[in-house]
Scaffold this active site. Sequence first.
Site, PDB file in Angstrom:
ATOM      1  CG  HIS A 162       0.640  13.111   0.695  1.00 24.82           C
ATOM      2  ND1 HIS A 162      -0.649  13.405   0.305  1.00 24.82           N
ATOM      3  CD2 HIS A 162       0.546  12.138   1.638  1.00 24.82           C
ATOM      4  CE1 HIS A 162      -1.489  12.636   0.979  1.00 24.82           C
ATOM      5  NE2 HIS A 162      -0.797  11.857   1.791  1.00 24.82           N
ATOM      6  CG  HIS A 202      -4.349   5.140  -2.370  1.00 20.81           C
ATOM      7  ND1 HIS A 202      -5.447   4.480  -2.899  1.00 20.81           N
ATOM      8  CD2 HIS A 202      -3.925   4.399  -1.323  1.00 20.81           C
ATOM      9  CE1 HIS A 202      -5.686   3.401  -2.176  1.00 20.81           C
ATOM     10  NE2 HIS A 202      -4.780   3.317  -1.220  1.00 20.81           N
ATOM     11  CG  HIS A 216     -18.351  14.203   5.521  1.00 22.12           C
ATOM     12  ND1 HIS A 216     -17.658  13.123   5.057  1.00 22.12           N
ATOM     13  CD2 HIS A 216     -17.426  15.147   5.836  1.00 22.12           C
ATOM     14  CE1 HIS A 216     -16.360  13.382   5.098  1.00 22.12           C
ATOM     15  NE2 HIS A 216     -16.188  14.601   5.559  1.00 22.12           N
ATOM     16  CB  SER A 252      -0.904   0.006   1.234  1.00 23.96           C
ATOM     17  OG  SER A 252      -1.729   1.156   1.258  1.00 23.96           O
ATOM     18  NE  ARG A 298      -7.935  -4.844  -0.403  1.00 21.88           N
ATOM     19  CZ  ARG A 298      -8.209  -3.824  -1.218  1.00 21.88           C
ATOM     20  NH1 ARG A 298      -7.238  -3.031  -1.621  1.00 21.88           N
ATOM     21  NH2 ARG A 298      -9.440  -3.598  -1.617  1.00 21.88           N
TER      22      ARG A 298
END
Length: 302
Positions: A96, A106, A175, A92, A110
């Site tokens: 940045h 990103h 949100h 993983s 897996r």
Amino acid sequence: MDKQAVKEYLEGLQESICQRLEAIDGCKFQIDNWQKTEGLRGGGSTRVLSEGNIIEKGGVNRSVVQGDNLPAAASARRPELAGRSFDAMGVSLVIHPRNPHIPTSHANVRFFVAEKEGEEPVWWFGGGYDLTPYYPEKEDCVHWHQTAFDACAPFGDEVYPKYKKWCDDYFYLKHRKENRGVGGLFFDDLNEWGFDKSFEFMRSIGDSYIEAYEPIMKRHLEKEYSEDEKLFQEYRRGRYAEFNLVFDRGTIFGLQSGGRTESILMSMPPITRWGYKVEYPEGSREDELTNWYLEPKDWLNL
């Protein structure tokens, strides 16, 4: 099912990605090999590059761990597997960059095996990659998705559209009612093709990540940027942090299973800010990001 072959592939993938990124940045990753004996068992290698020439903070992690109770976060689509003993291994990474004209990226691949006494083991692959620009360029977005398309193409015409949509749906901040970035690929619970083909697909995705990202980095690494553009990057990084802490299944799995906190939270941006009701002028590049680029698109047929 050949767990050793997956483990060896992941070791090579971590090494090759780090070498490519070091060649661009000019600085080396710090290598932290670790072993864990409580909670999760096993070990891995956390490689972090901080305050580099190009990369402000980046990490490429590899882990091979075992546990007695598979957390719900790892089997969200198959809750009947929660509580089984398990093996989990993967790579993983999050990069940045310092320059706000270079997107954050990103990726992860897996492999899980869930076991229960008296029953056949259940295994699956997962992974993908996504791009989070701050001052995006169409050329970059198209290249990113074209590389993803090419990686999926040998496995069927329906694969890229399916996993592209899954990525758009997954990396969504409910949100905020907005996507985290311009997407890419996301897949999970992959076993219906059988082990060999599923493993081949995971390798195709893992190998294509650096081919998707390296040209974008090189295209913008010498671009000048202003203090205001850097502040906007830090503000948008706040969205990245919100997603990782609230929604990301990898982060939640790691914390739920008693994983290594330093490695789990490696993905967090180095400097982030939040403002109250931050607004940008209509038609500005900052406004264009949120009102055009972050709306899911068919990047290959604009």
